[in-house]
Motif scaffolding. Structure first.
Motif, mmCIF file in Angstrom:
data_model
loop_
_atom_site.group_PDB
_atom_site.id
_atom_site.type_symbol
_atom_site.label_atom_id
_atom_site.label_comp_id
_atom_site.label_asym_id
_atom_site.label_seq_id
_atom_site.Cartn_x
_atom_site.Cartn_y
_atom_site.Cartn_z
ATOM 1 N N LEU A 1 20.759 68.399 33.416
ATOM 2 C CA LEU A 1 20.713 68.030 34.722
ATOM 3 C C LEU A 1 22.128 67.469 35.223
ATOM 4 C CD1 LEU A 1 16.975 67.183 35.609
ATOM 5 C CD2 LEU A 1 18.190 69.356 36.230
ATOM 6 N N ALA A 2 22.485 66.209 34.580
ATOM 7 C CA ALA A 2 23.631 65.550 34.736
ATOM 8 C C ALA A 2 25.144 66.515 34.763
ATOM 9 C CB ALA A 2 23.586 64.340 33.961
ATOM 10 N N SER A 3 24.889 67.586 33.547
ATOM 11 C CA SER A 3 26.016 68.355 33.405
ATOM 12 C C SER A 3 26.267 69.290 34.761
ATOM 13 C CB SER A 3 25.853 69.237 32.096
ATOM 14 O OG SER A 3 26.847 70.075 32.113
ATOM 15 N N GLY A 4 25.142 69.781 35.017
ATOM 16 C CA GLY A 4 25.153 70.784 36.387
ATOM 17 C C GLY A 4 25.874 69.967 37.578
ATOM 18 N N TYR A 5 25.477 68.695 37.720
ATOM 19 C CA TYR A 5 25.929 68.027 38.962
ATOM 20 C C TYR A 5 27.363 67.546 38.584
ATOM 21 C CZ TYR A 5 26.937 63.955 41.879
ATOM 22 O OH TYR A 5 27.361 63.145 42.782
ATOM 23 N N ALA A 6 27.566 67.173 37.366
ATOM 24 C CA ALA A 6 29.111 66.775 36.982
ATOM 25 C C ALA A 6 30.162 67.892 36.939
ATOM 26 C CB ALA A 6 29.084 65.834 35.788
ATOM 27 N N ASP B 1 30.050 70.680 38.817
ATOM 28 C CA ASP B 1 30.244 70.745 40.239
ATOM 29 C C ASP B 1 31.438 69.810 40.722
ATOM 30 O OD1 ASP B 1 28.883 73.196 40.276
ATOM 31 O OD2 ASP B 1 27.060 72.123 40.906
ATOM 32 N N ARG B 2 31.263 68.490 40.367
ATOM 33 C CA ARG B 2 32.069 67.515 41.139
ATOM 34 C C ARG B 2 33.335 67.351 40.127
ATOM 35 N NH1 ARG B 2 30.950 63.429 44.454
ATOM 36 N NH2 ARG B 2 32.101 61.440 44.082
ATOM 37 N N CYS C 1 24.027 69.157 27.459
ATOM 38 C CA CYS C 1 24.926 69.069 28.433
ATOM 39 C C CYS C 1 26.152 70.114 28.373
ATOM 40 C CB CYS C 1 25.726 67.608 28.666
ATOM 41 S SG CYS C 1 26.999 67.407 27.544
#
Length: 408
Positions: free
Chosen positions: A272-277, A279-280, A328
């Motif tokens: 989950l964190a990888s998907g957000y990071a 994109d950012r 990740c």
């Protein structure tokens, strides 16, 4: 770790209520949960399987290798051969094959029979997972397809956190044969649910395998896919032999399932964190952090294993970090592949899934070879693999830059 395909044909998405379509995806997610549990639960059962079959733990580990490599090879082949089959029929047949493979494995009296069972189970898994994702997206309006896909693929990630520890506990209480039988029964139950509840969907157009694989000629794709193999090899050099490698840290057989639960929780969080990071900040920084964290986690665990024991909370924290670092990489790698071949996104993501399973198979093979040298050597091999992944990441970036520079 899933195959993503385009819509397989006209479906009920335009007429069925969106909420109903999403409920259908929960049934499909139960199937991917069975697939994920089947793929990874064996890691906690290897010593008992080895004892029952009168072989070494390393030899029993071949069952993990065979499953993973069979999945990697069969997924694109079966996708081509079954393209025209009605989707509901295909999903039910795949789940029945998955169940049959597990029943053969559960009843195995020798290692060769177990291997045959794992190949059959891999065939069912390879036929089910990509089509479950495709069907899930075809059952809902376009605005809900991302959510539907997340639900279907969520079955795999939940399996790492819950299915594997639950399977391990079943194996501990009732034996490894009961654990594999439980997976078979789950697959049968989902097959019945799919047959009774899912709407009929037609097959898709036949696309030759050669056409599917032409994407591999792209330099940018070739620069990314090997990294997935190397990264997953590093992760599973140790994971496939969780019982002995964690045992060397003073973790009891009963605590191994707790550690696998922590690994799964870390895997979900990392994904989950990888998907957000991604994109950012972009995929490459995420991968750098992930592979560095993997090297540190495995390196520290290896250093602690030389002492023969370690504080359980510290081991749990490191195992959780190991799980997060392992998974990740998937969203970030998929992002890079889609950027490399945006017109063939479903295909390159499916190739990445095959690369994941190929890496799992190679990692298990490497771990079995290192097991004779001792647990610290296994952790060291995984650490080196993570460092090699960092190096290959940088080399891949150079290849992609050169390909972009010469592109018209």
């Amino acid at each position: 770790m899933s195959h993503l395909h385009t819509r397989t044909g006209p479906g009920p998405a335009t007429t069925a209520p969106p909420s109903r379509g999403l409920r259908f995806t929960l049934i499909l997610a139960a199937g991917t949960f069975a697939v994920g549990t089947d793929a990874f639960v064996v890691a906690g059962l290897l010593p008992d399987m080895a004892a029952a079959l009168r072989v070494s733990t390393a030899a029993a580990g071949q069952s993990v290798t065979v499953f993973a490599i069979s999945y990697a090879i069969l997924a694109p082949v079966l996708s081509t051969l079954t393209a025209r089959l009605p989707r509901r029929t295909l999903l039910v047949a795949a789940l029945l094959v998955l169940a049959a493979g597990n029943l053969v494995s559960a009843g195995a009296g020798t290692l060769p029979v177990l291997i045959v069972g794992r190949v059959v189970a891999a065939a069912g898994a390879a036929a089910y997972t990509p089509n479950a994702g495709a069907v899930g997206t075809s059952l809902v309006p376009p605005a809900l397809r991302g959510r539907a896909l997340a639900v279907v693929i969520g079955g795999l990630t939940v399996a790492t956190a819950l299915g594997v520890p639950l399977g391990g506990l079943t194996g501990r209480w009732l034996g490894w044969r009961a654990a594999l039988t439980a997976v078979a029964l789950l697959a049968l139950a989902v097959a019945v649910a799919v047959r009774l509840a899912m709407p009929a969907l037609p097959g898709g157009p036949a696309v030759p395998l050669r056409t599917r694989l032409t994407t591999l000629r792209r330099p940018a794709v070739l620069a990314v896919l090997p990294l997935t193999v190397i990264g997953m090899t590093a992760c599973y050099t140790v994971y496939a032999f969780a019982v002995p490698t964690l045992g060397a840290l003073g973790v009891s057989a009963y605590q191994v399932n707790l550690m696998l639960l922590l690994y799964g929780v870390g895997a979900i969080a990392g994904n989950l964190a990888s998907g957000y990071a991604t994109d950012r900040w972009g995929a490459v920084p995420v991968l750098v952090v992930g592979y560095a964290a993997l090297a540190v986690a495995l390196g520290v665990l290896g250093a602690l294993s030389t002492a023969g024991s370690a504080p359980t909370p510290l081991v749990g924290l490191l195992v959780c970090a190991w799980g997060a670092a392992s998974w990740c990489q998937t969203p970030a790698q998929q992002h890079r592949l889609i950027a490399a071949a945006p017109q063939q996104a479903p295909l390159v993501v499916s190739l990445n899934s095959s690369a994941i399973y190929l890496g799992i198979g190679l990692g298990t093979t490497a771990g079995a070879a290192a097991l004779t040298a001792g647990v610290p050597a296994m952790y060291a091999l995984g650490t080196v693999g993570a460092l090699v992944a960092l190096l290959v990441l940088q080399l891949g970036r150079r290849i992609i830059r050169r390909a972009e520079a010469v592109a018209p």
